[in-house]
Design an enzyme around this catalytic site. Structure first.
Site, PDB file in Angstrom:
ATOM      1  N   LYS A  89       6.596  -0.448 -19.126  1.00  0.00           N
ATOM      2  CA  LYS A  89       7.043   0.837 -18.543  1.00  0.00           C
ATOM      3  C   LYS A  89       5.880   1.482 -17.784  1.00  0.00           C
ATOM      4  CE  LYS A  89      10.594   0.980 -22.044  1.00  0.00           C
ATOM      5  NZ  LYS A  89      11.529   1.737 -22.852  1.00  0.00           N
ATOM      6  N   GLU A 149      20.570  -3.554 -23.918  1.00  0.00           N
ATOM      7  CA  GLU A 149      19.684  -2.559 -24.512  1.00  0.00           C
ATOM      8  C   GLU A 149      20.482  -1.286 -24.800  1.00  0.00           C
ATOM      9  OE1 GLU A 149      15.290  -3.265 -23.371  1.00  0.00           O
ATOM     10  OE2 GLU A 149      16.199  -2.149 -21.742  1.00  0.00           O
ATOM     11  N   HIS A 189      17.380  -1.110 -15.557  1.00  0.00           N
ATOM     12  CA  HIS A 189      16.968  -0.588 -16.867  1.00  0.00           C
ATOM     13  C   HIS A 189      17.572   0.811 -17.049  1.00  0.00           C
ATOM     14  CE1 HIS A 189      14.546   0.956 -20.136  1.00  0.00           C
ATOM     15  NE2 HIS A 189      14.231  -0.300 -20.425  1.00  0.00           N
ATOM     16  N   SER A 233      13.802  -0.994 -29.707  1.00  0.00           N
ATOM     17  CA  SER A 233      13.028  -0.907 -30.954  1.00  0.00           C
ATOM     18  C   SER A 233      12.894  -2.256 -31.665  1.00  0.00           C
ATOM     19  CB  SER A 233      13.623   0.144 -31.898  1.00  0.00           C
ATOM     20  OG  SER A 233      13.541   1.427 -31.308  1.00  0.00           O
ATOM     21  N   GLU A 293      16.477   3.471 -18.096  1.00  0.00           N
ATOM     22  CA  GLU A 293      15.646   4.597 -17.646  1.00  0.00           C
ATOM     23  C   GLU A 293      15.781   4.801 -16.143  1.00  0.00           C
ATOM     24  OE1 GLU A 293      12.131   3.132 -19.542  1.00  0.00           O
ATOM     25  OE2 GLU A 293      13.036   3.590 -21.484  1.00  0.00           O
ATOM     26  N   ASN A 304       8.047  -5.077 -21.664  1.00  0.00           N
ATOM     27  CA  ASN A 304       8.220  -4.068 -20.611  1.00  0.00           C
ATOM     28  C   ASN A 304       7.255  -2.925 -20.904  1.00  0.00           C
ATOM     29  OD1 ASN A 304       9.015  -2.143 -18.793  1.00  0.00           O
ATOM     30  ND2 ASN A 304      11.052  -1.808 -19.697  1.00  0.00           N
ATOM     31  N   GLY A 348      13.146   3.177 -27.780  1.00  0.00           N
ATOM     32  CA  GLY A 348      12.073   4.120 -28.065  1.00  0.00           C
ATOM     33  C   GLY A 348      12.362   5.066 -29.220  1.00  0.00           C
TER      34      GLY A 348
HETATM   35  P1  13P Z   1      11.397  -0.012 -27.108  1.00  0.00           P
HETATM   36  O1  13P Z   1      11.095  -1.395 -27.597  1.00  0.00           O
HETATM   37  O2  13P Z   1      10.211   0.882 -27.014  1.00  0.00           O
HETATM   38  O3  13P Z   1      12.557   0.590 -27.857  1.00  0.00           O
HETATM   39  O4  13P Z   1      11.909  -0.180 -25.571  1.00  0.00           O
HETATM   40  C1  13P Z   1      12.896  -1.099 -25.283  1.00  0.00           C
HETATM   41  C2  13P Z   1      13.025  -1.192 -23.808  1.00  0.00           C
HETATM   42  O5  13P Z   1      13.457  -0.267 -23.150  1.00  0.00           O
HETATM   43  C3  13P Z   1      12.583  -2.432 -23.166  1.00  0.00           C
HETATM   44  O6  13P Z   1      12.991  -2.503 -21.836  1.00  0.00           O
END
Ligand code: 13P
Length: 255
Positions: free
Chosen positions: A11, A170, A98, A216, A100, A9, A176
């Site tokens: 983003k 997640e 997601h 992560s 976010e 992803n 992150g």
């Molecule tokens: P990270 O791997 O940067 O923690 O992000 C995970 C994520 O949100 C994947 O959709």
């Protein structure tokens, strides 16, 4: 046997050239280095990269996903992209819910349920994301939070539809942050999620549905997480922006 999925992803990162380079590098490494690919490799770039990357990855096992979509096929929805458009582009998977988007775009389970249905009605596969915040975990609400997200956003589906979906767990506190859920924490939640699917849809569906871990995931913790019975792959953010680390995660899937 469930086929693993290793998904990147991206983003809201990478300009077009950077995105094309990354996709080409990943395609090349997968072809050159992995003779027995036992996972689906899926890239989720920003919308504007999709058409170009689709051409770049042709002839390889790398597949395409989108990070979001609208719940209608067309209409007066300025700024939106429909699942029908994504289907025409050759996308296979679509992320829905997601954390976010739940947080910054105020998407709730009711909207997400409509998106999941719209994705499926275009013969695409939703990757429905769930996960608790740190506060929710500290208050010992992690199970009820994930259960509610599933009940309200996904479990309206028919058994034939749920089979076409993927769930991504997640934990928001692991995204992150560099803090990964421990193998025990991740395994416990994945097992809980699969039990919920079993209660609602029966053993066969529960055995078939894929549940990805995200938060992560890196080359140095991937093998351990991916060796858990109920973890069927990873949804990777930061580490998917670098071809070597992403492909090393693909290689961490055991044969
Ligand atoms: P990270 O791997 O940067 O923690 O992000 C995970 C994520 O949100 C994947 O959709």
């Amino acid at each position: 046997m469930r086929k693993h999925i290793i998904a990147g992803n991206w983003k809201m990162n990478l300009n077009l050239n950077e995105g094309y380079s990354l996709a080409s590098e990943i395609k090349g490494m997968v072809i050159d280095e992995i003779t027995n690919l036992n996972a689906e490799v899926v890239l989720f770039p920003p919308f504007i990269h999709l058409a170009g990357i689709k051409k770049l990855i042709e002839g390889s096992a790398v597949m395409l996903g989108a990070q979001n979509c609208h719940y209608k096929d067309s209409g007066a929805f300025t700024g939106e992209i429909s699942p029908k458009m994504l289907k025409e582009l050759g996308v296979k998977y679509v992320l829905v819910g997601h954390s976010e988007r739940r947080q910054y775009n105020f998407e709730n389970n009711q909207i997400l349920a409509m998106k999941v249905s719209a994705v499926l009605s275009n013969n695409l596969h939703p990757v429905y994301c769930i996960g608790e915040t740190l506060n929710e975990r500290e208050n010992k609400n992690e199970f009820i939070v994930n259960q509610t997200q599933l009940n309200e956003g996904l479990f309206h589906l028919l058994p034939s539809q749920i089979k076409e979906t993927v769930i991504a767990y997640e934990p928001v506190w692991a995204i992150g942050t560099g803090i990964t859920a421990s193998v025990a924490q991740a395994a416990e939640m994945h097992n809980f999620i699969r039990k919920l699917v079993e209660e609602k849809y029966g053993t066969q569906v529960a055995d078939e549905i894929r549940i990805l871990y995200g938060g992560s995931m890196k080359p140095d913790n991937a093998a351990q997480l991916l060796s858990c019975n109920d973890i069927d792959g990873g949804l990777i953010g930061g580490a998917s922006l670098e071809s070597r680390s992403f492909v090393n995660i693909v290689k961490a899937v055991k044969s």
